[in-house]
Design an enzyme around this catalytic site. Structure first.
Site, PDB file in Angstrom:
ATOM      1  N   CYS A 135       0.836  -1.194   0.000  1.00 54.43           N
ATOM      2  CA  CYS A 135       0.000   0.000   0.000  1.00 54.43           C
ATOM      3  C   CYS A 135       0.877   1.253   0.000  1.00 54.43           C
ATOM      4  O   CYS A 135       1.998   1.232   0.504  1.00 54.43           O
ATOM      5  CB  CYS A 135      -0.917  -0.001   1.219  1.00 54.43           C
ATOM      6  SG  CYS A 135      -2.109   1.356   1.173  1.00 54.43           S
ATOM      7  N   CYS A 195      -1.755   4.001   7.199  1.00 50.34           N
ATOM      8  CA  CYS A 195      -2.753   4.190   8.256  1.00 50.34           C
ATOM      9  C   CYS A 195      -2.304   3.453   9.523  1.00 50.34           C
ATOM     10  O   CYS A 195      -1.941   2.269   9.471  1.00 50.34           O
ATOM     11  CB  CYS A 195      -4.109   3.654   7.813  1.00 50.34           C
ATOM     12  SG  CYS A 195      -4.625   4.362   6.246  1.00 50.34           S
ATOM     13  N   CYS A 219      -4.074   0.090  10.342  1.00 49.06           N
ATOM     14  CA  CYS A 219      -4.241  -0.870   9.235  1.00 49.06           C
ATOM     15  C   CYS A 219      -4.204  -2.303   9.758  1.00 49.06           C
ATOM     16  O   CYS A 219      -3.307  -2.671  10.514  1.00 49.06           O
ATOM     17  CB  CYS A 219      -3.123  -0.667   8.209  1.00 49.06           C
ATOM     18  SG  CYS A 219      -3.259  -1.787   6.812  1.00 49.06           S
TER      19      CYS A 219
HETATM   20  S1  SF4 Z   1      -5.845   0.808   5.909  1.00 45.28           S
HETATM   21 FE1  SF4 Z   1      -3.955  -0.206   5.253  1.00 45.28          FE
HETATM   22  S2  SF4 Z   1      -4.397  -0.934   3.193  1.00 45.28           S
HETATM   23 FE2  SF4 Z   1      -5.968   0.595   3.694  1.00 45.28          FE
HETATM   24  S3  SF4 Z   1      -5.158   2.512   2.878  1.00 45.28           S
HETATM   25 FE3  SF4 Z   1      -4.515   2.386   5.008  1.00 45.28          FE
HETATM   26  S4  SF4 Z   1      -2.465   1.450   4.956  1.00 45.28           S
HETATM   27 FE4  SF4 Z   1      -3.448   1.090   2.982  1.00 45.28          FE
END
Ligand code: SF4
Length: 379
Positions: A85, A89, A92
């Site tokens: 990604c 986040c 995540c």
């Molecule tokens: S939650 Fe994880 S997979 Fe989704 S955008 Fe954020 S970092 Fe990327």
């Protein structure tokens, strides 16, 4: 009829032993054919039984889920084909623990197996699904699922940052629903959460994607994870203005090995909110008609999740325990270890109008000018 088969078989066997050896072989041939036909009939009977019970809305069960002889039907599957990604986040729960992605033809083979096992809806997710081969890999899978497998519903969950209009031009017609993750309409909060990349504005991008979805007739959905940084926000105005077909609201979830614990790539503890805080957020937004709440309990066992190796992930014990790959052992065998609770899936409304052919296309027509309802970005 089934009682007659073993009796006929026994009589035939007896007559063979009473014959001279030379004629035994000529007797065995038809006998084997008879047995094969009987087992084929039995198999057909079983699949007809499964089909009629499914059509009657009777849920099947994974092994150890209170008995029952029906294999679990993978009606709706979430295929996280990549863990890579471009966002970071902090909460995540499907992190970049590998960079593996199946060769396209292998992924198609697995999707065909799922379709044969009863899949009606596929959702492609990640990581960020548009990252692989600049969205080409994803586009080809989307097209394959709609055009060749004829699935009623093909959807994507994405952070939206890498989607170009040319993708919609090429693949939009094969896509039913695009869900974009957005946790806040305050850009500063998005930055705090880690939903952002350099100077790109996540909220402005959301508006652009809404416009493209309308133009290319793809149903638009929003997913939000409620956490410590956005729990007090009031999003009514912006969500109503964007008018998604569904607004999925998740409670921030801890998964051992993903966003918590020694070998995890994230530490999500500081994002966690209580059930009461989550309820208060839902209560504040109770007038938003498209809101679909998803508590932690619902999330843990009502999703069928396939990882990048096409292994089902069982989240029941607060971790993600993988089954064997469906490509190695088949869907029926692998799904026994998925921890999936089909009753819970139906209870949480997992089966909804999910094909754009059946959706009221009013929701695709409504469009709000880019500036309406969006808080100015903080620079
Ligand atoms: S939650 Fe994880 S997979 Fe989704 S955008 Fe954020 S970092 Fe990327």
């Amino acid at each position: 009829m089934w009682m007659l088969v073993p009796v006929a078989f026994a009589l035939k066997l007896l007559s063979i032993f009473l014959q001279p050896l030379g004629s035994v072989w000529s007797s065995l041939g038809p006998l084997f054919l008879q047995l094969r036909a009987a087992s084929w009939l039995a198999g057909g009977e079983r699949s007809r039984l499964l089909q009629s019970r499914r059509e009657a809305g009777e849920p099947s069960r994974a092994e150890g889920e209170g008995g029952g002889d029906l294999p679990t039907t993978p009606t709706s599957v979430n295929y996280h084909f990549t863990r890579q990604c471009n966002y970071k986040c902090g909460f995540c729960f499907h992190t970049a623990k590998t960079s593996f992605v199946l060769p396209l033809e292998e992924a198609k083979r697995g999707l065909l197996m799922l379709k044969e096992a009863g899949m009606e809806k596929i959702n492609f997710s990640g990581g960020e699904p548009f990252l692989q081969d600049r969205g080409e890999y994803l586009g080809r899978l989307v097209k394959f699922c709609k055009q060749e497998l004829q699935l009623p519903s093909v959807s994507i969950v994405s952070n939206g940052s890498l989607i170009r209009e040319s993708w919609f031009q090429k693949y939009g017609e094969y896509l039913d629903i695009l869900a974009i993750s957005c946790d806040s309409f305050d850009e500063q909060v998005n930055v705090l959460i880690g939903r952002g990349q350099g100077k790109k504005n996540h909220v402005e991008n959301l508006q652009k994607l809404r416009t493209w979805c309308k133009e290319y007739r793809v149903a638009f959905k929003i997913n939000s994870v409620i956490n410590r940084f956005n729990v007090d926000e009031d999003m009514k105005e912006q969500i109503n203005a964007l008018n998604p077909v569904r607004w999925k609201v998740f409670q921030c979830l801890i998964i051992e090995g993903e966003n918590s614990g020694e070998d995890a790539l994230r530490e999500a503890e500081r994002f966690v909110i209580s059930d009461e805080e989550f309820e208060a957020f839902l209560d504040r937004h109770k007038d938003v008609s498209c809101l679909v709440p998803e508590s932690n309990q619902k999330m843990r066992d009502s999703y069928l999740i396939l990882d990048e190796y096409m292994r089902f992930l069982n989240c029941r014990n607060g971790r993600k325990d993988p089954s064997k790959s469906i490509l190695d052992v088949g869907v029926e065998e692998a799904i026994k270890f998925s921890g999936f609770d089909e009753k819970m899936f139906l209870k949480r409304g997992g089966k909804y109008v999910w094909s754009k052919a059946d959706l009221k296309l009013d929701c695709l027509r409504i469009f709000v000018p880019p500036s309406v309802g969006i808080r100015a970005p903080v620079t």
